[in-house]
Design a protein around this motif. Structure first.
Motif, short mmCIF file in Angstrom:
data_model
loop_
_atom_site.label_atom_id
_atom_site.label_comp_id
_atom_site.label_asym_id
_atom_site.label_seq_id
_atom_site.Cartn_x
_atom_site.Cartn_y
_atom_site.Cartn_z
N PRO A 140 2.96 3.81 2.21
CA PRO A 140 4.00 3.58 1.21
C PRO A 140 4.26 4.89 0.46
CG PRO A 140 1.98 2.34 0.67
CD PRO A 140 1.70 3.14 1.91
N THR A 141 5.46 5.04 -0.05
CA THR A 141 5.75 6.18 -0.91
C THR A 141 5.35 5.81 -2.33
OG1 THR A 141 7.64 6.73 0.48
CG2 THR A 141 7.54 7.78 -1.67
N ARG A 142 4.50 6.60 -2.93
CA ARG A 142 4.06 6.37 -4.31
C ARG A 142 4.31 7.65 -5.09
NH1 ARG A 142 1.90 1.03 -5.32
NH2 ARG A 142 0.33 1.93 -6.67
N ALA A 143 5.22 7.59 -6.05
CA ALA A 143 5.59 8.77 -6.83
C ALA A 143 5.94 9.94 -5.90
CB ALA A 143 4.48 9.15 -7.81
N PHE A 144 6.81 9.63 -4.92
CA PHE A 144 7.37 10.64 -4.00
C PHE A 144 6.35 11.18 -3.00
CE2 PHE A 144 9.58 10.96 -8.11
CZ PHE A 144 10.82 10.49 -7.72
N ARG A 145 5.20 10.55 -2.91
CA ARG A 145 4.15 11.08 -2.02
C ARG A 145 3.50 9.93 -1.24
NH1 ARG A 145 2.75 16.16 -3.60
NH2 ARG A 145 0.88 16.04 -2.33
N ASP B 224 -1.73 2.75 5.19
CA ASP B 224 -2.18 2.27 3.89
C ASP B 224 -1.11 1.31 3.38
OD1 ASP B 224 -3.80 1.96 1.72
OD2 ASP B 224 -3.55 3.99 0.93
N SER B 225 -1.50 0.40 2.52
CA SER B 225 -0.53 -0.58 2.04
C SER B 225 -1.08 -1.29 0.81
CB SER B 225 -0.24 -1.61 3.14
OG SER B 225 0.82 -2.46 2.78
N TYR B 226 -0.28 -1.37 -0.23
CA TYR B 226 -0.68 -2.11 -1.43
C TYR B 226 -0.14 -3.54 -1.39
CZ TYR B 226 -2.19 2.23 -3.65
OH TYR B 226 -2.85 3.39 -3.94
N ASN C 163 3.99 -4.32 2.89
CA ASN C 163 5.17 -3.89 3.67
C ASN C 163 4.79 -2.92 4.79
OD1 ASN C 163 7.18 -5.31 2.09
ND2 ASN C 163 6.74 -3.85 0.47
N THR C 164 4.01 -1.91 4.45
CA THR C 164 3.63 -0.91 5.46
C THR C 164 2.71 -1.55 6.51
OG1 THR C 164 3.71 0.69 3.66
CG2 THR C 164 2.84 1.47 5.76
N GLU C 165 1.90 -2.50 6.08
CA GLU C 165 1.05 -3.22 7.04
C GLU C 165 1.91 -3.97 8.04
OE1 GLU C 165 -3.05 -5.39 6.63
OE2 GLU C 165 -1.48 -6.61 5.72
C1 LIG Z 1 3.71 2.78 -8.58
C2 LIG Z 1 4.76 2.82 -7.47
C3 LIG Z 1 5.38 4.02 -7.16
C4 LIG Z 1 6.38 4.06 -6.17
N1 LIG Z 1 6.99 5.25 -5.90
C5 LIG Z 1 7.99 5.27 -4.97
C6 LIG Z 1 8.69 6.50 -4.70
O1 LIG Z 1 8.41 7.55 -5.24
N2 LIG Z 1 9.70 6.46 -3.79
C7 LIG Z 1 10.06 5.31 -3.14
O2 LIG Z 1 11.01 5.35 -2.35
N3 LIG Z 1 9.40 4.15 -3.37
C8 LIG Z 1 8.39 4.11 -4.26
N4 LIG Z 1 7.73 2.92 -4.51
C9 LIG Z 1 8.08 1.75 -3.73
C10 LIG Z 1 7.08 1.50 -2.57
O3 LIG Z 1 6.98 2.64 -1.74
C11 LIG Z 1 7.58 0.33 -1.73
O4 LIG Z 1 7.55 -0.83 -2.55
C12 LIG Z 1 6.75 0.12 -0.49
O5 LIG Z 1 7.43 -0.78 0.38
C13 LIG Z 1 5.39 -0.45 -0.79
O6 LIG Z 1 4.66 -0.49 0.43
P1 LIG Z 1 3.41 -1.47 0.59
O7 LIG Z 1 3.93 -2.89 0.51
O8 LIG Z 1 2.90 -1.18 1.98
O9 LIG Z 1 2.43 -1.17 -0.47
C14 LIG Z 1 6.74 2.86 -5.49
C15 LIG Z 1 6.09 1.66 -5.81
C16 LIG Z 1 5.11 1.63 -6.79
C17 LIG Z 1 4.45 0.32 -7.11
#
Ligand SMILES: Cc1cc2nc3c(=O)[nH]c(=O)nc-3n(C[C@H](O)[C@H](O)[C@H](O)COP(=O)(O)O)c2cc1C
Length: 73
Positions: free
Chosen positions: A55-60, A8-10, A13-15
């Motif tokens: 991606p990690t989102r709110a520790f999950r 998954d990726s927003y 980065n993960t992509e």
């Molecule tokens: C709303 C939100 C919550 C996040 N929570 C965490 C977190 O709990 N721990 C962490 O290390 N990074 C956290 N991040 C950072 C993302 O994990 C990081 O930017 C990641 O590279 C995004 O991956 P993506 O580009 O594949 O979406 C958070 C980012 C966002 C926008």
């Protein structure tokens, strides 16, 4: 050997990591990279190895990846 990389990726980065993993696997392996939103259970046919990225989102992990893991275990 079929290897499935699910991610998954927003923001991409993960992509990028999922695609880098694909590129790092020798060409004689069959590697399929799927974003979780495009995943279908038929993607699991013949799969021997699954690599999951989130991606990690709110520790999950994301909700979609969490739901996938709950369904699959
Ligand atoms: C709303 C939100 C919550 C996040 N929570 C965490 C977190 O709990 N721990 C962490 O290390 N990074 C956290 N991040 C950072 C993302 O994990 C990081 O930017 C990641 O590279 C995004 O991956 P993506 O580009 O594949 O979406 C958070 C980012 C966002 C926008």
């Amino acid at each position: 050997m079929k290897i499935l990389v699910i991610y998954d990726s927003y923001f991409g980065n993960t992509e990028r990591i999922a695609l880098a993993i694909k590129d790092s696997i020798p060409e004689n392996k069959h590697v399929v990279v799927k974003k979780i939103s495009d995943f279908d259970s038929s993607d699991l046919e013949g799969v021997e190895v699954i690599i999951i990225g989130s991606p990690t989102r709110a520790f999950r992990p994301t909700e979609a990846i969490t739901n996938f893991l709950k369904r699959s275990i």
